[in-house]
Design a protein around this motif. Structure first.
Motif, mmCIF file in Angstrom:
data_model
loop_
_atom_site.group_PDB
_atom_site.id
_atom_site.type_symbol
_atom_site.label_atom_id
_atom_site.label_comp_id
_atom_site.label_asym_id
_atom_site.label_seq_id
_atom_site.Cartn_x
_atom_site.Cartn_y
_atom_site.Cartn_z
ATOM 1 N N ARG A 96 -55.735 19.577 -50.632
ATOM 2 C CA ARG A 96 -56.937 20.283 -51.096
ATOM 3 C C ARG A 96 -56.729 20.785 -52.524
ATOM 4 N N ARG A 103 -57.172 17.870 -54.867
ATOM 5 C CA ARG A 103 -58.587 17.553 -55.064
ATOM 6 C C ARG A 103 -59.265 18.589 -55.946
ATOM 7 N N SER A 104 -58.919 19.850 -55.743
ATOM 8 C CA SER A 104 -59.491 20.907 -56.561
ATOM 9 C C SER A 104 -59.072 20.764 -58.019
#
Length: 337
Positions: A85, A88-89
């Motif tokens: 995550r 992706r951020s």
């Protein structure tokens, strides 16, 4: 018209360093028709911002987390792990910066992701050792990457609506080792089995075909010796990026064929780290012209299909050389035309 570009990575440790790197790339390469700007990577920000982390951030079909040994698939089917995550951020932040700084860019633009074979030789299976050890796992990885890269291109098209061409460069520095059976196992006492060219080509074709199918141009970069240019082009690569110092005499014919067929060659002609003596633009120009002479090609004949770049990424260089190398390459490209 010879052009100049970069391979991908830049020095830095913070988000502001990425913003600065992107501004440098746009300043040096976007305003000149001889420049091909690209989305820089700043791996010094941490593993989620590195080339493997950024690529796993694009792959939504498989979950991965960070272990002391590096990235590992989890085999879970729930929410993506925290590390993925974060990747992706981080990529989302980088693309937001790109959109803010370059949304009106009207030329070609390049982005980079890790190719399926270097990824398979880098990422671990849930039960340990590299994905390369598992035929089914490496197949799943390549297919998941193909899906992810198509979505990535669509996102880039939305953020860069005026771009005339999106180029996706797959980084495959590990491919020659995969083909030669020289990738070490987790123990270090053995080597993974050789992946034969038909299987290697098939996996690459899935990903390169997905790039082309999404309306982008697929390239492959490999800065190691023994680049299998013929295999890459047969799998669908419309451009290859290589390190001039790693080339053998046998590579000349296949690279000449690549240019004559209308595909691109990116030639690494300056070091990716600070040189002891900075070459002059005349020296770099002469290097390019001598290489073309060996191929029996005229600079006007190859048009804009020949590009010059650092031999590899510049993450290990000083900020001054990361920028200076692009300026040097742009000047040399102008001189070689």
């Amino acid at each position: 018209m010879v052009r100049a570009t970069g391979i991908g990575s830049f020095p830095g440790e913070h988000q502001r360093d990425f913003d600065t790197a992107l501004a440098v790339v746009l300043d040096e390469l976007a305003a000149d028709e001889r420049g091909l700007p690209f989305l820089p990577e700043v791996p010094g920000r941490g593993a989620p911002a590195g080339m493997t982390g950024r690529t796993l951030g694009v792959v939504s079909e498989l979950d991965a987390d960070l272990q002391p040994s590096g990235w590992r698939l989890t085999g879970s089917s729930g929410a993506p792990p925290l590390d993925q995550r974060r990747a992706r951020s981080q990529l989302g932040q980088d693309l937001d910066s790109l959109e803010e700084q370059a949304s009106t860019h009207a030329g070609a633009f390049k982005v980079q992701l890790v190719g399926p074979w270097t990824l398979a030789a880098t990422v671990e299976r849930p039960r340990g050792d590299k994905l390369l050890a598992d035929h089914g796992a490496r197949r799943d990885l390549a297919q998941a990457l193909a899906l992810g890269v198509a979505d990535h291109v669509a996102d880039l098209r939305r953020r860069l609506p005026a771009a005339t061409e999106i180029i996706v460069q797959l980084d495959e520095p590990g491919l020659p080792a995969v083909l030669s059976g020289s990738v070490p196992t987790a123990s270090g006492f053995s080597r993974h089995r050789t992946v034969h060219p038909p299987e290697a080509s098939e996996a690459l074709a899935w990903v390169l075909g997905a790039i082309a199918g999404a309306g982008a141009t697929p390239w492959v970069h490999c800065c190691a010796p023994d680049v299998p240019v013929g295999l890459l082009r047969g799998a669908g690569a419309r451009g290859v990026a290589v390190d001039l110092t790693a080339l053998a005499a046998a590579d000349l014919d296949v690279l000449a064929e690549t240019l004559e067929a209308g595909d691109s060659v990116v030639l690494g002609v300056v070091p990716g780290t600070d040189p002891e003596a900075v070459p002059g633009d005349g020296e770099v120009t002469d290097t390019v012209l001598r290489w073309l002479d060996l191929l029996g090609l005229d600079p006007e004949r190859v048009g804009d299909r020949l590009l010059v770049a650092p031999s590899c990424g510049t993450a290990g260089a000083s900020a001054a050389w990361a920028r200076g190398s692009l300026r040097l390459l742009r000047t040399a490209a102008r001189n070689a035309t």
